[in-house]
Design a protein around this motif. Structure first.
Motif, PDB file in Angstrom:
ATOM      1  N   ARG A   1      64.064  38.446  39.451  1.00  0.00           N
ATOM      2  CA  ARG A   1      63.000  38.617  38.500  1.00  0.00           C
ATOM      3  C   ARG A   1      61.725  37.157  38.287  1.00  0.00           C
ATOM      4  N   PRO A   2      62.212  36.138  38.139  1.00  0.00           N
ATOM      5  CA  PRO A   2      61.417  35.119  38.173  1.00  0.00           C
ATOM      6  C   PRO A   2      60.426  35.011  39.854  1.00  0.00           C
ATOM      7  N   LEU A   3      60.714  34.543  40.592  1.00  0.00           N
ATOM      8  CA  LEU A   3      60.327  35.258  41.874  1.00  0.00           C
ATOM      9  C   LEU A   3      59.254  35.875  41.961  1.00  0.00           C
ATOM     10  N   ALA A   4      59.924  37.104  42.380  1.00  0.00           N
ATOM     11  CA  ALA A   4      59.236  38.433  41.909  1.00  0.00           C
ATOM     12  C   ALA A   4      57.863  38.226  40.932  1.00  0.00           C
ATOM     13  N   ARG A   5      57.877  37.404  39.413  1.00  0.00           N
ATOM     14  CA  ARG A   5      56.063  36.698  38.696  1.00  0.00           C
ATOM     15  C   ARG A   5      55.811  35.791  39.458  1.00  0.00           C
ATOM     16  N   ARG A   6      56.584  35.071  40.395  1.00  0.00           N
ATOM     17  CA  ARG A   6      55.177  34.013  40.640  1.00  0.00           C
ATOM     18  C   ARG A   6      55.029  34.916  41.660  1.00  0.00           C
ATOM     19  N   GLN A   7      55.283  35.591  42.528  1.00  0.00           N
ATOM     20  CA  GLN A   7      54.673  35.749  43.643  1.00  0.00           C
ATOM     21  C   GLN A   7      53.561  36.913  43.449  1.00  0.00           C
ATOM     22  N   ARG A   8      53.910  37.888  41.995  1.00  0.00           N
ATOM     23  CA  ARG A   8      52.498  38.837  41.806  1.00  0.00           C
ATOM     24  C   ARG A   8      51.854  38.076  40.914  1.00  0.00           C
ATOM     25  N   ALA A   9      52.024  36.631  40.916  1.00  0.00           N
ATOM     26  CA  ALA A   9      51.081  35.922  40.757  1.00  0.00           C
ATOM     27  C   ALA A   9      49.843  35.425  41.746  1.00  0.00           C
ATOM     28  N   VAL A  10      50.986  34.640  42.228  1.00  0.00           N
ATOM     29  CA  VAL A  10      49.969  34.868  43.648  1.00  0.00           C
ATOM     30  C   VAL A  10      49.527  35.779  43.909  1.00  0.00           C
ATOM     31  N   ASN A  11      49.859  37.055  43.961  1.00  0.00           N
ATOM     32  CA  ASN A  11      49.223  38.010  45.032  1.00  0.00           C
ATOM     33  C   ASN A  11      47.700  38.194  44.669  1.00  0.00           C
ATOM     34  N   ALA A  12      47.858  38.375  42.771  1.00  0.00           N
ATOM     35  CA  ALA A  12      46.638  38.027  41.769  1.00  0.00           C
ATOM     36  C   ALA A  12      45.759  37.440  42.083  1.00  0.00           C
ATOM     37  N   VAL A  13      46.623  35.846  42.357  1.00  0.00           N
ATOM     38  CA  VAL A  13      44.941  35.438  43.182  1.00  0.00           C
ATOM     39  C   VAL A  13      44.670  35.486  44.373  1.00  0.00           C
ATOM     40  N   VAL A  14      45.018  35.821  45.529  1.00  0.00           N
ATOM     41  CA  VAL A  14      44.454  35.828  47.263  1.00  0.00           C
ATOM     42  C   VAL A  14      43.633  37.576  46.099  1.00  0.00           C
TER      43      VAL A  14
ATOM     44  N   VAL B   1      47.965  33.227  35.270  1.00  0.00           N
ATOM     45  CA  VAL B   1      46.567  33.299  36.801  1.00  0.00           C
ATOM     46  C   VAL B   1      45.095  33.599  35.491  1.00  0.00           C
ATOM     47  N   ALA B   2      44.948  34.140  34.689  1.00  0.00           N
ATOM     48  CA  ALA B   2      43.735  33.926  34.471  1.00  0.00           C
ATOM     49  C   ALA B   2      43.104  32.624  34.112  1.00  0.00           C
ATOM     50  N   SER B   3      44.326  31.756  33.715  1.00  0.00           N
ATOM     51  CA  SER B   3      43.624  30.512  33.493  1.00  0.00           C
ATOM     52  C   SER B   3      42.644  29.610  34.849  1.00  0.00           C
ATOM     53  N   ALA B   4      43.773  29.813  35.978  1.00  0.00           N
ATOM     54  CA  ALA B   4      43.467  29.140  37.021  1.00  0.00           C
ATOM     55  C   ALA B   4      42.740  29.870  37.919  1.00  0.00           C
ATOM     56  N   LEU B   5      42.123  30.795  37.432  1.00  0.00           N
ATOM     57  CA  LEU B   5      41.182  31.555  38.058  1.00  0.00           C
ATOM     58  C   LEU B   5      39.724  31.322  37.178  1.00  0.00           C
ATOM     59  N   ALA B   6      40.315  30.621  36.183  1.00  0.00           N
ATOM     60  CA  ALA B   6      38.920  30.464  34.835  1.00  0.00           C
ATOM     61  C   ALA B   6      38.890  29.271  35.409  1.00  0.00           C
ATOM     62  N   ALA B   7      39.398  28.391  35.638  1.00  0.00           N
ATOM     63  CA  ALA B   7      39.541  26.737  35.697  1.00  0.00           C
ATOM     64  C   ALA B   7      38.281  26.507  37.206  1.00  0.00           C
ATOM     65  N   LEU B   8      38.486  27.156  37.996  1.00  0.00           N
ATOM     66  CA  LEU B   8      38.038  27.607  39.593  1.00  0.00           C
ATOM     67  C   LEU B   8      36.618  26.999  39.170  1.00  0.00           C
ATOM     68  N   SER B   9      36.036  26.729  39.986  1.00  0.00           N
ATOM     69  CA  SER B   9      33.789  27.193  39.676  1.00  0.00           C
ATOM     70  C   SER B   9      33.536  27.808  40.155  1.00  0.00           C
ATOM     71  N   VAL B  10      32.805  28.126  39.802  1.00  0.00           N
ATOM     72  CA  VAL B  10      31.955  29.260  39.730  1.00  0.00           C
ATOM     73  C   VAL B  10      31.464  29.421  41.510  1.00  0.00           C
ATOM     74  N   GLY B  11      30.988  28.526  41.280  1.00  0.00           N
ATOM     75  CA  GLY B  11      30.018  28.081  42.582  1.00  0.00           C
ATOM     76  C   GLY B  11      28.965  29.174  43.287  1.00  0.00           C
ATOM     77  N   GLU B  12      28.034  29.330  44.881  1.00  0.00           N
ATOM     78  CA  GLU B  12      27.590  30.225  45.019  1.00  0.00           C
ATOM     79  C   GLU B  12      28.983  30.790  45.824  1.00  0.00           C
ATOM     80  N   GLN B  13      28.940  32.138  45.521  1.00  0.00           N
ATOM     81  CA  GLN B  13      29.516  32.597  46.674  1.00  0.00           C
ATOM     82  C   GLN B  13      28.679  32.595  48.015  1.00  0.00           C
TER      83      GLN B  13
END
Length: 235
Positions: A82-95, A219-231
């Motif tokens: 379960r901890p590994l699954a939680r980590r991979q779900r986090a990576v997948n959400a970011v991807v 995950v939400a915090s990690a994505l929010a921390a990224l600079s928005v920039g120009e897509q």
């Protein structure tokens, strides 16, 4: 590169690939990060963001994929898986989020046959075998056709070479596999046991949802921390 993590991708592989000025590039990585005691979803997100941006800014078509969690693939007991699954779900959400941001051609390969069909995987159960690679190629080709990037027939789904025999797989596990297990025992295992103990405590208290909620917040915090920039413009 065996055992490559997102840091290796950013610092070593990406500069070499950019120098070749590719028209198309696949960035499929992240499982090895989840198998390290240094796992940090904020760092993973920041590295992937930089890698994706570098290729898209150069005009390359970007291919990405999410992957099954290693605990399920290795058949680990629930408290360890379960901890590994939680980590991979986090990576997948970011991807998923960054693939959408950068207009990547994305393949979802984290469930279904990717978990149940062992014929798709090599003996280590962490890397696709020839049949698995061909299935990924087929899915990417179909997506590229839909995007108007590729034409013509897709690759054959049938392997060109015979699958490894059971004895060959057992030999790999007894030789190279033993070294892999030894490395994980000194790197990840102590932390994984701590995480497993937390899993057991939360399940006993009926508070397991707190662990999932904490991972979602990270995950939400990690994505929010990224600079928005120009897509970049989509391919």
């Amino acid at each position: 590169m065996s055992g490559a993590q997102t840091r290796d991708d950013l610092e070593r592989q990406t500069p070499r690939a950019l120098a070749l000025r590719p028209d198309m590039v696949s960035v499929v990585i992240g499982v090895n990060d989840t198998l390290r005691y240094t796992f940090d979803i904020h760092a993973v997100a920041a590295r992937l963001d930089e890698v994706y941006a570098a290729f898209r800014n150069q005009g390359a078509v970007l291919l990405t994929a999410c992957l099954p969690d290693p605990g399920a693939m290795l058949g680990l007991p629930g408290a360890l898986a379960r901890p590994l699954a939680r980590r991979q779900r986090a990576v997948n959400a970011v991807v998923h989020a960054l693939s959408e941001r950068y207009g990547a051609v994305h393949v979802h390969a984290a469930e279904g046959a990717w978990l149940t069909d062992r014929a798709l995987w090599s003996a280590d159960r962490l890397h696709p075998g020839e049949r698995g690679h061909r299935q990924l190629a087929l899915r990417f080709h179909a997506s590229l056709v839909r995007e108007g990037v590729a034409t013509g027939p897709g690759p054959s789904p049938e392997p060109e070479f015979p699958a490894p025999t059971r004895s060959a797989s057992l030999w790999w596990l007894a030789t190279a596999g033993t070294g892999w297990v030894a490395r994980r025992c000194t790197d990840l295992l102590p932390q994984l046991l701590t995480l497993a103990a937390a899993e057991v405590r939360h399940r006993a208290r009926g508070t397991s949802a707190r662990l999932d909620l904490g991972a979602s917040h990270a995950v939400a915090s990690a994505l929010a921390a990224l600079s928005v920039g120009e897509q970049p413009d989509a391919a």
